[in-house]
Design an enzyme around this catalytic site. Structure first.
Site, PDB file in Angstrom:
ATOM      1  N   HIS A 306       3.086 -25.216 -13.022  1.00 33.33           N
ATOM      2  CA  HIS A 306       4.050 -26.126 -13.648  1.00 33.33           C
ATOM      3  C   HIS A 306       4.901 -25.336 -14.619  1.00 33.33           C
ATOM      4  CE1 HIS A 306       5.708 -29.609 -15.742  1.00 33.33           C
ATOM      5  NE2 HIS A 306       5.338 -30.293 -14.691  1.00 33.33           N
ATOM      6  N   ASP A 363       0.959 -33.547  -8.527  1.00 30.80           N
ATOM      7  CA  ASP A 363       1.042 -33.736  -7.069  1.00 30.80           C
ATOM      8  C   ASP A 363      -0.208 -33.320  -6.316  1.00 30.80           C
ATOM      9  OD1 ASP A 363       4.354 -32.689  -7.605  1.00 30.80           O
ATOM     10  OD2 ASP A 363       3.740 -34.716  -7.015  1.00 30.80           O
TER      11      ASP A 363
HETATM   12  C1  SDX Z   1       6.668 -31.587 -10.358  1.00 31.46           C
HETATM   13  O1  SDX Z   1       9.246 -30.298 -14.354  1.00 31.46           O
HETATM   14  C2  SDX Z   1       8.460 -31.289 -14.235  1.00 31.46           C
HETATM   15  O2  SDX Z   1       8.044 -31.918 -15.175  1.00 31.46           O
HETATM   16  C3  SDX Z   1       8.121 -31.631 -12.801  1.00 31.46           C
HETATM   17  C4  SDX Z   1       7.093 -32.726 -12.584  1.00 31.46           C
HETATM   18  C5  SDX Z   1       7.597 -34.084 -13.047  1.00 31.46           C
HETATM   19  O3  SDX Z   1       6.762 -34.950 -13.354  1.00 31.46           O
HETATM   20  O4  SDX Z   1       8.837 -34.288 -13.006  1.00 31.46           O
HETATM   21  O5  SDX Z   1       5.896 -32.416 -13.278  1.00 31.46           O
HETATM   22  C6  SDX Z   1       6.747 -32.887 -11.095  1.00 31.46           C
HETATM   23  O6  SDX Z   1       7.645 -31.172  -9.807  1.00 31.46           O
HETATM   24  C7  SDX Z   1       5.381 -30.815 -10.383  1.00 31.46           C
HETATM   25  C8  SDX Z   1       5.489 -29.437  -9.636  1.00 31.46           C
HETATM   26  C9  SDX Z   1       5.349 -29.678  -8.126  1.00 31.46           C
HETATM   27  N1  SDX Z   1       5.606 -28.415  -7.385  1.00 31.46           N
HETATM   28  C10 SDX Z   1       4.597 -27.754  -6.792  1.00 31.46           C
HETATM   29  O7  SDX Z   1       3.402 -28.067  -6.863  1.00 31.46           O
HETATM   30  C11 SDX Z   1       5.055 -26.542  -5.983  1.00 31.46           C
HETATM   31  C12 SDX Z   1       4.132 -25.354  -6.245  1.00 31.46           C
HETATM   32  N2  SDX Z   1       4.357 -24.866  -7.629  1.00 31.46           N
HETATM   33  C13 SDX Z   1       5.334 -23.905  -7.844  1.00 31.46           C
HETATM   34  O8  SDX Z   1       6.230 -23.545  -6.878  1.00 31.46           O
HETATM   35  C14 SDX Z   1       5.662 -23.595  -9.310  1.00 31.46           C
HETATM   36  O9  SDX Z   1       4.487 -23.527  -9.989  1.00 31.46           O
HETATM   37  C15 SDX Z   1       6.634 -24.539 -10.009  1.00 31.46           C
HETATM   38  C16 SDX Z   1       7.870 -24.722  -9.219  1.00 31.46           C
HETATM   39  C17 SDX Z   1       5.981 -25.868 -10.238  1.00 31.46           C
HETATM   40  C18 SDX Z   1       6.965 -23.923 -11.365  1.00 31.46           C
HETATM   41  O10 SDX Z   1       7.627 -22.760 -11.095  1.00 31.46           O
HETATM   42  P1  SDX Z   1       8.193 -21.785 -12.222  1.00 31.46           P
HETATM   43  O11 SDX Z   1       7.959 -22.348 -13.586  1.00 31.46           O
HETATM   44  O12 SDX Z   1       9.574 -21.411 -11.846  1.00 31.46           O
HETATM   45  O13 SDX Z   1       7.249 -20.569 -12.148  1.00 31.46           O
HETATM   46  P2  SDX Z   1       7.398 -19.339 -11.122  1.00 31.46           P
HETATM   47  O14 SDX Z   1       7.720 -19.829  -9.740  1.00 31.46           O
HETATM   48  O15 SDX Z   1       8.306 -18.319 -11.738  1.00 31.46           O
HETATM   49  O16 SDX Z   1       5.884 -18.792 -11.096  1.00 31.46           O
HETATM   50  C19 SDX Z   1       5.383 -17.926 -12.114  1.00 31.46           C
HETATM   51  C20 SDX Z   1       4.368 -17.048 -11.400  1.00 31.46           C
HETATM   52  C21 SDX Z   1       4.959 -16.339 -10.180  1.00 31.46           C
HETATM   53  O17 SDX Z   1       4.183 -15.176  -9.971  1.00 31.46           O
HETATM   54  P3  SDX Z   1       4.735 -13.738 -10.583  1.00 31.46           P
HETATM   55  O18 SDX Z   1       6.176 -13.558 -10.130  1.00 31.46           O
HETATM   56  O19 SDX Z   1       4.599 -13.864 -12.097  1.00 31.46           O
HETATM   57  O20 SDX Z   1       3.796 -12.688 -10.003  1.00 31.46           O
HETATM   58  O21 SDX Z   1       3.299 -17.869 -10.874  1.00 31.46           O
HETATM   59  C22 SDX Z   1       3.320 -17.789  -9.456  1.00 31.46           C
HETATM   60  C23 SDX Z   1       4.665 -17.267  -9.034  1.00 31.46           C
HETATM   61  O22 SDX Z   1       4.592 -16.595  -7.790  1.00 31.46           O
HETATM   62  N3  SDX Z   1       3.106 -19.165  -8.967  1.00 31.46           N
HETATM   63  C24 SDX Z   1       2.351 -19.485  -7.927  1.00 31.46           C
HETATM   64  C25 SDX Z   1       2.406 -20.889  -7.851  1.00 31.46           C
HETATM   65  N4  SDX Z   1       3.192 -21.379  -8.823  1.00 31.46           N
HETATM   66  C26 SDX Z   1       3.622 -20.296  -9.512  1.00 31.46           C
HETATM   67  N5  SDX Z   1       1.632 -18.720  -7.056  1.00 31.46           N
HETATM   68  C27 SDX Z   1       0.960 -19.405  -6.097  1.00 31.46           C
HETATM   69  N6  SDX Z   1       0.955 -20.753  -5.965  1.00 31.46           N
HETATM   70  C28 SDX Z   1       1.669 -21.519  -6.814  1.00 31.46           C
HETATM   71  N7  SDX Z   1       1.678 -22.857  -6.679  1.00 31.46           N
END
Ligand code: SDX
Length: 429
Positions: A306, A363
Site C-alpha cells: 500500500h 483487497d
Molecule cells: C487500493 O491509495 C489508497 O488508499 C488505495 C486503496 C483505497 O482504499 O482507495 O487503499 C485501495 O488500491 C489498495 C491497493 C490495491 N492494489 C494491489 O493490491 C496491487 C498490488 N500492490 C502494488 O502494486 C503496490 O503495493 C501498490 C500499487 C498498492 C503501491 O505501490 P507503490 O506505493 O507505488 O509502491 P511500489 O510499487 O513502488 O513498491 C515498492 C516496492 C517495489 O520494490 P523495489 O522497487 O523497492 O525493489 O515494493 C514492491 C515493489 O516491487 N512491491 C511489491 C508489491 N507491492 C509493492 N512486490 C510484490 N508484490 C506486491 N504486491
C-alpha cells in the site's frame, strides 16, 4: 504565530509557511514558490505532495489508523449501517433519528433509473466488464439531470447525492442481470439499502426470495470499510474532474474508471484470479512468493502492499476476521481462503516483504467474502465502487464548498527537443 521553513535556493532563501493539520501532520506551503524563485517542485505520483487539506478521513500509515470524520473505522464497522456512514462522510456528523429517516427515505425514493436507461444495457455485450457499464451509466445519469448543481440549494444537493448513491446500486444489479440474461429486478421501497441491492442482484421473478440477514450485515460491513480513504487515485480523479466544474455525474464516472485499475480497486478481482491460479498450480504458495520477489517476473502479490499503510491495513484485519465468520456461518469451505492465509503467513516471514513493509491491504480478503455471498469475480470492483461512492461525493462536496478551489493543473519539466524550424516533407530523411 505561523511556523515557517527556509529553503536555500542558489544564493537566495525562500521562506515558506508550514501548514499544520489537526493530527499534527505538517506541509510546506509552496503556493508562491515559482513566483518568488522561478522554481517548481516535481514529485511524480505525488509520493510527498498533499493536493489539498481535508476534514473527511484521517490515515496514519505507520500506525495502521483509519478514521472517518474522527471516528475509528473499527467502531463504525461494528455499530453502523452503511447509509449512516455515507451520511457521516458527506455531511460531517452521524445523523440523528430524524436526519437518518430523511436520508433513508431519500435513498429509497431515488432508487429507480429512467425507464429509457434500461435500453442502454441492450447495447452492451453480455461479456462487458460491469465497470465499463457502471461508468457509462453513471455518466449518462447527467443526461437525465442536466440542471447545473446549485451549491446554495441544500435540498437539490441532497437529492443529487441520494440519486447517485441509490441509483448506482440499481445500475450495478441491472448490469449483473444483463450479463446472465435474467430479467431486471426493480428496487423495493420496503427494503433497506443493502437488502434492496441483494434482492435486485439475486432474486428472480419466478420464485420468492428472502435476503439473509447475515448476508445483509456483512454487505453493510464491506461497504463501510470501502467508503473512503482520503486522496487515493480514484478520489483524486473525482476532485480533478470536478475542479473543471464538469458535472458531478462526470466526476463520479471518472472515479469509477480510475478505481478499475488492477493497482487500485481492480485488485480485489485480481486477488481471486491469483488465488485460483495458485490453486490450479497445486497450491505452492512459496513458489508464488518467490515469483513476486523476482524482478524479472512481472508477477505481484495482488492485495499486498500500500502506498500509505506501512503496517497492517486496518480494513484487511476486519475483513479477514469477517471472512472466517461468514464462511463458517454459511457453511462454506473455500480452499482459496486457506491459500490466502498461507500466502500471507509466508510473505510476512519473508525479508523482501518485511523490509518493504508490504502487508495485506483491503483487497486481499474481500473477494473471499464476495464469492461466498454469490457475487461473480468481475463484480468485485463494482462493489468497491458502491462502497466508495459516498467518499467520492464527500470529497466533491468539500472541494466545491471551498472558496479557494481552483482548477487542478499541474506544472511539468520539459525534456523534449529545443526550438527548431519546420522541415517540408520532401526534405525529410
Ligand atoms: C487500493 O491509495 C489508497 O488508499 C488505495 C486503496 C483505497 O482504499 O482507495 O487503499 C485501495 O488500491 C489498495 C491497493 C490495491 N492494489 C494491489 O493490491 C496491487 C498490488 N500492490 C502494488 O502494486 C503496490 O503495493 C501498490 C500499487 C498498492 C503501491 O505501490 P507503490 O506505493 O507505488 O509502491 P511500489 O510499487 O513502488 O513498491 C515498492 C516496492 C517495489 O520494490 P523495489 O522497487 O523497492 O525493489 O515494493 C514492491 C515493489 O516491487 N512491491 C511489491 C508489491 N507491492 C509493492 N512486490 C510484490 N508484490 C506486491 N504486491
Amino acid at each position: 504565530m505561523t511556523e515557517k521553513v527556509e529553503i536555500k535556493i542558489q544564493d537566495a532563501t525562500f521562506e515558506a509557511p508550514v501548514v499544520v493539520g489537526s493530527e499534527n501532520e505538517r506541509a510546506i506551503d509552496i503556493g508562491n514558490l515559482r513566483a518568488k524563485t522561478g522554481f517548481v517542485t516535481i514529485d511524480p505520483a505525488f509520493m510527498n505532495t498533499a493536493s489539498t487539506k481535508s476534514a473527511i478521513t484521517f490515515l496514519d500509515g505507520e500506525q495502521g489508523i483509519l478514521r472517518y470524520r474522527g471516528y475509528p473505522i473499527e467502531q463504525l464497522a461494528e455499530h453502523c449501517e452503511f447509509v449512516e456512514v455515507a451520511y457521516l462522510l458527506i455531511f460531517g456528523e452521524l445523523p440523528n433519528e430524524k436526519e437518518l429517516l430523511r436520508w433513508r427515505t431519500l435513498l429509497t425514493r431515488h432508487s429507480l433509473i429512467h425507464e429509457d436507461m434500461k435500453h442502454f444495457f441492450d447495447g452492451f455485450p453480455s461479456t462487458a466488464h460491469p465497470m465499463a457499464v457502471l461508468s457509462a451509466m453513471v455518466c449518462s445519469l447527467s443526461t437525465y439531470y442536466p440542471e447545473e448543481v446549485d451549491l446554495s440549494n441544500k435540498e437539490q444537493l441532497e437529492i443529487t447525492y441520494a440519486r447517485l448513491i441509490s441509483k448506482i446500486r440499481t445500475i450495478a444489479a441491472f448490469a449483473y442481470k444483463k450479463s446472465i440474461g435474467q430479467p431486471f429486478v426493480y428496487p423495493r421501497n420496503d427494503l433497506k439499502y443493502c437488502a434492496n441491492f441483494l434482492n435486485m442482484m439475486f432474486s428472480v421473478p419466478a420464485e420468492p426470495y428472502t435476503v439473509d440477514p447475515e448476508t445483509e450485515k456483512v454487505m453493510n460491513l464491506l461497504l463501510i470499510l470501502h467508503a473512503d480513504h482520503e486522496q487515493n487515485c480514484s478520489t483524486s480523479t473525482v476532485r480533478l474532474v470536478g475542479s473543471s466544474r464538469a458535472n458531478i455525474f462526470a466526476s463520479m464516472a471518472g472515479g469509477i474508471l480510475a478505481l478499475w485499475g488492477p493497482l487500485h480497486g481492480g485488485a480485489n478481482q485480481e486477488v481471486i484470479e491469483m488465488l485460483e491460479a495458485i490453486q490450479k498450480d497445486g497450491g505452492d504458495v512459496k513458489k508464488y512468493v518467490e515469483l513476486a520477489k523476482d524482478k524479472k517476473s512481472n508477477f505481484r502479490l495482488m492485495g499486498f502492499g500500500h502506498r500509505v499503510y506501512k503496517n497492517f491495513d486496518p480494513r484487511a484485519k476486519i475483513i479477514k476476521a469477517a471472512a472466517d465468520k461468514v464462511l463458517s456461518k454459511l457453511g462454506i469451505e473455500d480452499p482459496l481462503l486457506g491459500i490466502a492465509k498461507q500466502l500471507e503467513e509466508a510473505a510476512l516471514q519473508d525479508p523482501y516483504f518485511v523490509e518493504r513493509k508490504l502487508y495485506p491491504n483491503v483487497d486481499f480478503y474481500s473477494g473471499i467474502i464476495y464469492r461466498a455471498l454469490g457475487f461473480p469475480t468481475n463484480m468485485f470492483t463494482v462493489l468497491f465502487a458502491l462502497g466508495r461512492l459516498p467518499g467520492w461525493v464527500s470529497h466533491w462536496k468539500e472541494m466545491m464548498e471551498d472558496p479557494t478551489t481552483k482548477i487542478g493543473r499541474p506544472r511539468q519539466i520539459y525534456t523534449g527537443a529545443p526550438a527548431r524550424d519546420f522541415v517540408p516533407l520532401a526534405k525529410r530523411a
